[in-house]
Design a protein around this motif. Structure first.
Motif, PDB file in Angstrom:
ATOM      1  N   VAL A  27      -3.069  -4.255  20.091  1.00  0.00           N
ATOM      2  CA  VAL A  27      -3.091  -2.840  19.701  1.00  0.00           C
ATOM      3  C   VAL A  27      -2.315  -2.640  18.401  1.00  0.00           C
ATOM      4  O   VAL A  27      -2.820  -2.042  17.447  1.00  0.00           O
ATOM      5  N   SER A  28      -1.094  -3.165  18.342  1.00  0.00           N
ATOM      6  CA  SER A  28      -0.280  -2.867  17.160  1.00  0.00           C
ATOM      7  C   SER A  28      -0.836  -3.547  15.915  1.00  0.00           C
ATOM      8  O   SER A  28      -0.824  -2.967  14.829  1.00  0.00           O
ATOM      9  N   GLU A  29      -1.344  -4.752  16.051  1.00  0.00           N
ATOM     10  CA  GLU A  29      -1.880  -5.445  14.861  1.00  0.00           C
ATOM     11  C   GLU A  29      -3.201  -4.827  14.406  1.00  0.00           C
ATOM     12  O   GLU A  29      -3.483  -4.759  13.215  1.00  0.00           O
ATOM     13  N   THR A  30      -4.006  -4.349  15.356  1.00  0.00           N
ATOM     14  CA  THR A  30      -5.266  -3.696  14.985  1.00  0.00           C
ATOM     15  C   THR A  30      -4.964  -2.394  14.237  1.00  0.00           C
ATOM     16  O   THR A  30      -5.570  -2.099  13.194  1.00  0.00           O
ATOM     17  N   LEU A  31      -3.998  -1.622  14.753  1.00  0.00           N
ATOM     18  CA  LEU A  31      -3.642  -0.371  14.080  1.00  0.00           C
ATOM     19  C   LEU A  31      -2.997  -0.652  12.726  1.00  0.00           C
ATOM     20  O   LEU A  31      -3.246   0.068  11.746  1.00  0.00           O
ATOM     21  N   ALA A  32      -2.188  -1.707  12.662  1.00  0.00           N
ATOM     22  CA  ALA A  32      -1.558  -2.063  11.383  1.00  0.00           C
ATOM     23  C   ALA A  32      -2.644  -2.385  10.345  1.00  0.00           C
ATOM     24  O   ALA A  32      -2.525  -1.997   9.175  1.00  0.00           O
ATOM     25  N   ALA A  33      -3.698  -3.061  10.772  1.00  0.00           N
ATOM     26  CA  ALA A  33      -4.792  -3.383   9.850  1.00  0.00           C
ATOM     27  C   ALA A  33      -5.462  -2.103   9.350  1.00  0.00           C
ATOM     28  O   ALA A  33      -5.774  -1.978   8.155  1.00  0.00           O
ATOM     29  N   GLY A  34      -5.643  -1.131  10.237  1.00  0.00           N
ATOM     30  CA  GLY A  34      -6.234   0.154   9.833  1.00  0.00           C
ATOM     31  C   GLY A  34      -5.346   0.886   8.839  1.00  0.00           C
ATOM     32  O   GLY A  34      -5.822   1.454   7.848  1.00  0.00           O
ATOM     33  N   PHE A  35      -4.048   0.837   9.095  1.00  0.00           N
ATOM     34  CA  PHE A  35      -3.063   1.463   8.204  1.00  0.00           C
ATOM     35  C   PHE A  35      -3.115   0.803   6.820  1.00  0.00           C
ATOM     36  O   PHE A  35      -3.198   1.477   5.788  1.00  0.00           O
ATOM     37  N   LEU A  36      -3.108  -0.527   6.814  1.00  0.00           N
ATOM     38  CA  LEU A  36      -3.113  -1.252   5.541  1.00  0.00           C
ATOM     39  C   LEU A  36      -4.388  -0.992   4.743  1.00  0.00           C
ATOM     40  O   LEU A  36      -4.358  -0.890   3.516  1.00  0.00           O
ATOM     41  N   GLN A  37      -5.507  -0.865   5.458  1.00  0.00           N
ATOM     42  CA  GLN A  37      -6.769  -0.579   4.765  1.00  0.00           C
ATOM     43  C   GLN A  37      -6.681   0.757   4.027  1.00  0.00           C
ATOM     44  O   GLN A  37      -7.135   0.868   2.894  1.00  0.00           O
ATOM     45  N   ALA A  38      -6.077   1.748   4.695  1.00  0.00           N
ATOM     46  CA  ALA A  38      -5.930   3.069   4.064  1.00  0.00           C
ATOM     47  C   ALA A  38      -4.990   2.984   2.859  1.00  0.00           C
ATOM     48  O   ALA A  38      -5.194   3.656   1.848  1.00  0.00           O
ATOM     49  N   CYS A  39      -3.955   2.164   2.955  1.00  0.00           N
ATOM     50  CA  CYS A  39      -3.022   2.008   1.828  1.00  0.00           C
ATOM     51  C   CYS A  39      -3.723   1.327   0.658  1.00  0.00           C
ATOM     52  O   CYS A  39      -3.579   1.737  -0.502  1.00  0.00           O
ATOM     53  N   LEU A  40      -4.505   0.294   0.989  1.00  0.00           N
ATOM     54  CA  LEU A  40      -5.210  -0.449  -0.061  1.00  0.00           C
ATOM     55  C   LEU A  40      -6.274   0.388  -0.755  1.00  0.00           C
ATOM     56  O   LEU A  40      -6.555   0.176  -1.939  1.00  0.00           O
ATOM     57  N   ALA A  41      -6.844   1.336  -0.015  1.00  0.00           N
ATOM     58  CA  ALA A  41      -7.920   2.159  -0.579  1.00  0.00           C
ATOM     59  C   ALA A  41      -7.431   2.976  -1.775  1.00  0.00           C
ATOM     60  O   ALA A  41      -8.223   3.346  -2.639  1.00  0.00           O
ATOM     61  N   VAL A  42      -6.140   3.275  -1.822  1.00  0.00           N
ATOM     62  CA  VAL A  42      -5.627   4.123  -2.917  1.00  0.00           C
ATOM     63  C   VAL A  42      -4.669   3.388  -3.859  1.00  0.00           C
ATOM     64  O   VAL A  42      -4.340   3.885  -4.928  1.00  0.00           O
TER      65      VAL A  42
END
Ligand SMILES: [Fe+2]
Ligand SMILES: [Fe+2]
Length: 229
Positions: free
Chosen positions: A117-132
């Motif tokens: 759960v935490s690593e999957t959510l971390a990946a989602g968070f990082l994707q949003a950071c990388l997008a900008v």
């Protein structure tokens, strides 16, 4: 660090206050990553005790190693923002979730599920950071964290699909919604404290919150369904 530059023109161009704020955040991140490595190492020993597949043990052991590398990358980035040397240090202690009421074996399984759960959510968070993110150094570091976190999440998912998890599936099942909710709560409060500096990988809070909710809805929920939880 050997393969990373120790300057970034986008960082040099920042005002002092933002530069210090981001530097301090990366310094904290280095501690968090060391804590993640410590917790990961604990999950590795629990996976041994649970009789996990060799493939899962190999991936998990690598994950524990990756987190130490993440910590060192974050410390490097902190030192570039702050203009002073920063060392990656672990927190004083870490506490694995107690999951009160679960027996020892279920608790160990829940730690592995929690990792997914935490690593999957971390990946989602990082994707949003990388997008900008536009600055080169934080982009390179976030990209490498993202790749690793996808592999880390896979440790949990692969284990949940394996024989070593099957006897405990029914005992784990009722805990899953609580686990997702607790993780989302943690992320929401974390996001509320972050500055908004998109070009340096800190997007608007709404963008981060929706990225996490989407990840929960589009990855976690179907993932758990897939492994029968
Ligand atoms: Fe990490
Ligand atoms: Fe990770």
């Amino acid at each position: 660090m050997a393969d990373l530059p120790d300057h970034d023109p986008a960082i040099d161009a920042l005002d002092d206050e933002t530069r210090r704020r981001l530097g301090e955040l990366w310094r904290e991140r280095a501690v968090t990553e060391m804590g993640a490595g410590w917790a990961f190492a604990q999950v590795v020993t629990e996976l041994y005790a649970l009789g996990a597949d060799g493939e899962v043990l190999a991936l998990a052991t690598r994950g524990a190693h990756d987190e130490v590398r993440h910590a060192r990358l974050c410390a490097h980035l902190a030192s570039v923002y702050l203009g002073e040397p920063v060392e990656a240090r672990p927190p004083k202690s870490i506490a694995m979730p107690a999951h009160e009421g679960a027996n020892e074996r279920t608790r160990m399984q829940l730690h592995v599920v929690g990792l997914a759960v935490s690593e999957t959510l971390a990946a989602g968070f990082l994707q949003a950071c990388l997008a900008v993110c536009e600055a080169e150094l934080p982009t390179r570091i976030a990209r490498s964290h993202l790749e690793d976190d996808i592999a880390h999440a896979r440790v949990g998912w692969a284990h949940m699909a394996s024989k070593a998890f099957a006897p405990d599936r029914a005992a784990v099942k009722p805990w899953v919604p609580k686990l997702i909710e607790a993780n989302l709560r943690h992320w929401r409060s974390r996001i509320a404290e972050l500055p908004v500096v998109p070009a340096h990988g800190y997007p608007e809070h709404d963008a981060l919150t929706s990225a996490l909710e989407e990840t929960a809805r589009d990855v976690l929920v179907p993932g758990f369904r897939h492994v029968g939880l």
